[in-house]
Scaffold this motif. Structure first.
Motif, PDB file in Angstrom:
ATOM      1  N   ASN A  46       0.852  -1.036   0.100  1.00  0.00           N
ATOM      2  CA  ASN A  46      -0.077   0.134  -0.012  1.00  0.00           C
ATOM      3  C   ASN A  46       0.718   1.250  -0.038  1.00  0.00           C
ATOM      4  O   ASN A  46       0.068   2.434  -0.162  1.00  0.00           O
ATOM      5  N   LYS A  49      -0.179   4.352  -2.199  1.00  0.00           N
ATOM      6  CA  LYS A  49      -1.305   4.202  -2.759  1.00  0.00           C
ATOM      7  C   LYS A  49      -2.450   4.891  -2.393  1.00  0.00           C
ATOM      8  O   LYS A  49      -3.540   4.805  -2.772  1.00  0.00           O
ATOM      9  N   PHE A  50      -2.170   5.684  -1.141  1.00  0.00           N
ATOM     10  CA  PHE A  50      -3.436   6.617  -0.585  1.00  0.00           C
ATOM     11  C   PHE A  50      -3.452   7.890  -1.430  1.00  0.00           C
ATOM     12  O   PHE A  50      -4.679   8.425  -1.227  1.00  0.00           O
ATOM     13  N   HIS A  51      -2.996   8.171  -2.579  1.00  0.00           N
ATOM     14  CA  HIS A  51      -3.195   9.351  -3.341  1.00  0.00           C
ATOM     15  C   HIS A  51      -4.660   9.007  -3.888  1.00  0.00           C
ATOM     16  O   HIS A  51      -4.692   7.898  -4.766  1.00  0.00           O
ATOM     17  N   GLU A  52      -5.553   9.970  -4.118  1.00  0.00           N
ATOM     18  CA  GLU A  52      -6.696   9.776  -4.563  1.00  0.00           C
ATOM     19  C   GLU A  52      -6.945   9.579  -6.441  1.00  0.00           C
ATOM     20  O   GLU A  52      -7.581   8.533  -6.840  1.00  0.00           O
ATOM     21  N   ASN A  53      -5.717  10.321  -6.947  1.00  0.00           N
ATOM     22  CA  ASN A  53      -5.585  10.008  -8.302  1.00  0.00           C
ATOM     23  C   ASN A  53      -4.353   8.672  -8.518  1.00  0.00           C
ATOM     24  O   ASN A  53      -3.877   9.051  -9.727  1.00  0.00           O
ATOM     25  N   ASP A  54      -4.468   7.779  -7.573  1.00  0.00           N
ATOM     26  CA  ASP A  54      -3.321   6.795  -7.940  1.00  0.00           C
ATOM     27  C   ASP A  54      -3.193   6.307  -9.372  1.00  0.00           C
ATOM     28  O   ASP A  54      -2.013   6.114  -9.857  1.00  0.00           O
ATOM     29  N   SER A 128      -2.473  19.253  -6.176  1.00  0.00           N
ATOM     30  CA  SER A 128      -3.497  18.903  -7.057  1.00  0.00           C
ATOM     31  C   SER A 128      -3.374  17.551  -7.503  1.00  0.00           C
ATOM     32  O   SER A 128      -4.362  16.845  -8.002  1.00  0.00           O
ATOM     33  N   SER A 131      -2.115  13.703  -2.877  1.00  0.00           N
ATOM     34  CA  SER A 131      -3.071  13.751  -1.986  1.00  0.00           C
ATOM     35  C   SER A 131      -2.484  13.968  -0.411  1.00  0.00           C
ATOM     36  O   SER A 131      -2.758  12.953   0.191  1.00  0.00           O
ATOM     37  N   PRO A 133      -3.422  16.122   2.445  1.00  0.00           N
ATOM     38  CA  PRO A 133      -4.470  17.172   2.738  1.00  0.00           C
ATOM     39  C   PRO A 133      -4.087  18.268   3.276  1.00  0.00           C
ATOM     40  O   PRO A 133      -2.957  18.398   4.318  1.00  0.00           O
ATOM     41  N   LYS A 228      -8.126  10.902 -17.570  1.00  0.00           N
ATOM     42  CA  LYS A 228      -8.577   9.585 -17.753  1.00  0.00           C
ATOM     43  C   LYS A 228      -8.823   8.917 -19.095  1.00  0.00           C
ATOM     44  O   LYS A 228      -8.872   9.759 -20.199  1.00  0.00           O
ATOM     45  N   SER A 260       3.136   4.964  -7.789  1.00  0.00           N
ATOM     46  CA  SER A 260       3.146   4.018  -6.767  1.00  0.00           C
ATOM     47  C   SER A 260       3.743   2.681  -7.078  1.00  0.00           C
ATOM     48  O   SER A 260       4.240   1.918  -6.079  1.00  0.00           O
TER      49      SER A 260
END
Length: 789
Positions: A46, A49-54, A128, A131, A133, A228, A260
């Protein structure tokens, strides 16, 4: 019916206490080990891998060719990110970022409160893409202003004792410049490969390093957030020649990798991603499975060992109408109950051992009982219960009641071979573990004691601090005062580290160099006396001298550099480096500026007395404490308001082998656990055999066999089993340790005694384990063993 099952379960546990507790020890140890490894593996998998845009987050990699093939690294041109953002429609955001070696740890101050923090320069879209915060501040604007600074929650608490109303306050950086706090980000998770406390706008770094605006210079890292549904293959084809389109003479090609993936798959060979830490993840996954299977094997052996004392119970149950299905359910229920108790003990063990395990692995693992963890625990429990209980359940429930009640139950040949095969498997794995532990220990010892070409003992290094102009102006005077301290043997300075953080260039040319030669040189700038301070050996020429005014235009190479350049009689010859001519004045013996995983590469040493900031001081043995105290006082005199932060060169050197050292420690624990559980399995087989052959032993004793004869008889069978395990395991262990050692360019030889000694050790452990059961069986009164119960 359920009450009846629980009653039988309780009575059987009470009746076979020793078997029950041995099962508990084996299963709880195996499950605890498996859970610890599971927590470690999950943390590794992991990482980042915590980044929202992984799924859309990528890093740009640079590929270049030299004499060793294609070299892949993370450094890119400083203007690459902006160009990709402007010209590539597939890119949603692109940022450049760098943690500079010069100010890797910066001093930040509020009034007289001085705190150190790890620095990162990053472009405005940094938050941006990633992630991290923000507790305070707008992620789209915190890095817009060149006078802004973004700090971590932890650093804010140290500087201001609060995170409230900090935006807009001023922070002194390096007692040189002032910045206004524009944002505070939450402390970075421990499973992030990038750790920093301070972020400054990337434009400041470019302003101090204008050469990075050229396509020929590389240093920062470039990160992309792709839109995307971008076709990655097509995008890689487009980006590969991007720099060549900007600078036609460039030989750099670009590629991308998922961000990641960098942590686990960071190893490249000839431009191809070949692995990295993922190899250790695979290794420990296999170890966890094997140890759990060993523990389950013990349960099977112990359950079948006590079968001869339960066969009449089975016969009676079947005679009064119990179906095989009911018996299977009963024995699987016993297995599940034992497994659940073992699980509880295993969880207690894990909770108790986690602090020590975290210390060994350098992690911050916790038992948080999340949904994923609970599902994994349930899966491990069910797997353990089914595997350990299935064979006894089907074995015991399959007895014919008439045969059982007549006492004519005989084990089949296949059944005996299966049980012996399980013990062979257990001890073969134990042999592999022991050999691996021994070789890892010897290699780490070799790494620690090898002569690496310079003296790292009792030598510490630290950076001068403050304004650059003050650092460079004061270094000479500072060194003079250091040398006058009674505990100092010698001291000098350099512009970088010779362990892992040195510079690299292929911009060196010499007479006779082929245009196709692209030799990469490590390089570092030394002050006078640095070669002597580090104890480097000269094999030709001389060191830099204050008595020679032209030394600033001279250079010293290592042996490998001279060899690869093909220079004969190199002393006095001229080479061109970075457009300037330099005369070769000396050749030093090869030294290891990288870890022993790599061969020694060409290295160039420049004289830079006016451009060095990293001090290296050699201390007299036995005076370290007093001398460091004196150094600290002197440091504060020249660097007021800065923290004296030093490291011993030996610690820097050892830090290259942290992963191997941790593997070595964990391997020792795993090997000890495998031996313990395997001995329990051997104990189980010995008990089973002694019980099965009790009448034979009684007859032999009646006919005159001594206790010694009986012990030799029983031990001989087990010796054959374990000897077979050794024969199977030794070639396997050789292949495994040979493959691991091949990752080192410099390694120990695989001595024969590693393998023979391990075999003898395992045999001794076998004899000790079996001896107790053999003696017990041999001393039983033959009257008791021959009578019909």
């Amino acid at each position: 019916m359920l009450y009846h099952h629980f009653l039988l379960l309780y009575r059987n546990f009470k009746r076979f206490k020793s078997t029950f507790f041995i099962n508990l020890i084996g299963l709880s140890s195996g499950m605890a080990c498996t859970l610890l490894i599971y927590l470690w593996i999950q943390d590794e998998l992991n990482f980042d891998k915590f980044h929202e845009n992984d799924g859309q987050l990528y890093q740009v990699m640079c590929n270049s060719e030299n004499s060793e093939g294609i070299v892949t690294n993370e450094a890119t041109p400083g203007i690459l990110a902006k160009a990709l953002q402007d010209e590539m429609p597939e890119v949603e955001h692109a940022v450049a970022a760098i943690a500079p070696a010069w100010y890797s740890e910066s001093t930040l101050s509020v009034n007289d409160n001085n705190v150190k923090g790890t620095l990162l320069y990053a472009e405005k879209d940094f938050f941006s893409i990633f992630s991290y915060p923000l507790i305070q501040g707008n992620k789209n604007r915190v890095l817009e202003d060149k006078n802004s600074i973004v700090i971590s929650e932890k650093l804010a608490l140290k500087l201001f004792q609060t995170t409230d109303n900090v935006i807009g306050k001023t922070v002194d950086w390096q007692h040189d410049k002032q910045y206004i706090v524009s944002g505070i980000f939450a402390d970075i998770p421990s499973n992030s490969s990038s750790q920093f406390d301070v972020i400054l706008p990337f434009e400041l770094f470019l302003a101090d390093n204008p050469h990075l605006k050229e396509w020929t210079s590389v240093d920062p890292y470039t990160y992309l957030l792709l839109k995307k549904d971008v076709n990655i293959g097509q995008f890689e084809s487009k980006i590969s020649i991007f720099i060549k389109n900007k600078y036609k003479d460039s030989e750099i090609t670009l590629s991308i990798r998922p961000y990641s993936q960098g942590y686990l798959y960071g190893k490249y060979e000839n431009g191809v991603q070949t692995g990295g830490r993922i190899e250790y993840v695979k290794l420990f996954s296999i170890i966890a499975i094997f140890i759990l299977v060993i523990a389950c094997t013990n349960f099977m052996n112990l359950s079948t060992a006590k079968a001869s004392r339960r066969i009449k119970e089975v016969g009676i149950q079947k005679a009064i109408g119990a179906s095989r299905k009911i018996l299977i359910r009963q024995y699987l229920g016993e297995s599940l109950a034992t497994t659940l108790v073992s699980l509880f003990i295993a969880l207690v063990i894990v909770q108790l051992l986690l602090p020590q395990f975290n210390t060994i692995t350098g992690k911050h693992l916790i038992l948080d009982f999340s949904k994923d963890l609970l599902l994994s625990i349930a899966a491990i429990t069910i797997f353990t219960a089914l595997v350990s209980g299935s064979y006894p359940a089907f074995y015991l429930s399959g007895f014919n009641p008439a045969t059982v009640l007549k006492g004519k139950v005989n084990a089949s040949l296949g059944e005996l071979w299966a049980r012996k095969g399980l013990v062979v498997f257990q001890f073969a794995l134990s042999v592999v573990f022991i050999v691996s532990v021994l070789v890892v220990y010897r290699q780490i010892e070799f790494v620690q004691n090898k002569n690496i070409g310079y003296s790292k003992d009792n030598a510490l290094s630290f950076d001068m601090a403050g304004k650059v102009e003050n650092i460079l102006a004061n270094t000479g005077t500072f060194l003079s005062e250091i040398k006058n301290l009674p505990g100092i043997v010698s001291a000098s300075s350099m512009d970088n580290s010779i362990i892992g953080q040195f510079g690299s260039t292929d911009d060196i040319s010499w007479e006779g160099k082929s245009p196709s030669d692209r030799i990469g040189f490590g390089n570092v700038g030394f002050n006078y006396d640095m070669i002597e301070t580090l104890g480097m050996g000269l094999i030709a020429g001389r060191s830099f001298s204050r008595n020679v005014s032209t030394d600033s235009a001279e250079i010293i190479f290592n042996e490998t550099a001279i060899r690869q350049m093909g220079l004969e009689d190199p002393i006095g010859k001229t080479v061109k480096m970075w457009g300037s001519e330099r005369t070769v004045v000396g050749i030093v013996k090869d030294f290891h500026f990288e870890s022993l995983h790599a061969n020694v590469k060409p290295f160039a040493i420049r004289l830079e007395p006016l451009n060095t900031y990293k001090i290296v001081a050699k201390l007299k043995a036995g005076t370290e404490h007093e001398t460091i105290t004196q150094l600290q006082k002197l440091y504060q005199k020249y660097n007021p308001g800065f923290v004296f932060d030093y490291k011993f060169l030996d610690d820097n050197y050892q830090s290259q082998y942290i992963a191997e050292a941790r593997i070595g420690v964990l391997s020792r624990y795993f090997a000890a656990l495998a031996i313990l559980i395997s001995c329990l399995g051997l104990f189980a087989l010995a008990a089973f055999t002694a019980e099965r052959r009790s009448k034979e032993i009684g007859i032999r004793k009646v006919l005159g066999s001594s206790v010694v004869n009986i012990i030799v008889l029983l031990s001989g069978d087990f010796t054959k089993i374990v000897f077979a395990a050794i024969i199977i395991a030794l070639p396997i262990s050789y292949l495994i340790v040979r493959q691991w050692l091949d990752s080192f360019a410099f390694k120990v030889d695989l001595e024969w005694w590693y393998f023979i000694g391990t075999g003898i050790l395992v045999l001794l452990i076998t004899w000790l384990t079996v001896g107790s059961q053999a003696i017990r069986a041999a001393r039983i009164n033959p009257v008791h063993s021959l009578k019909d119960e």
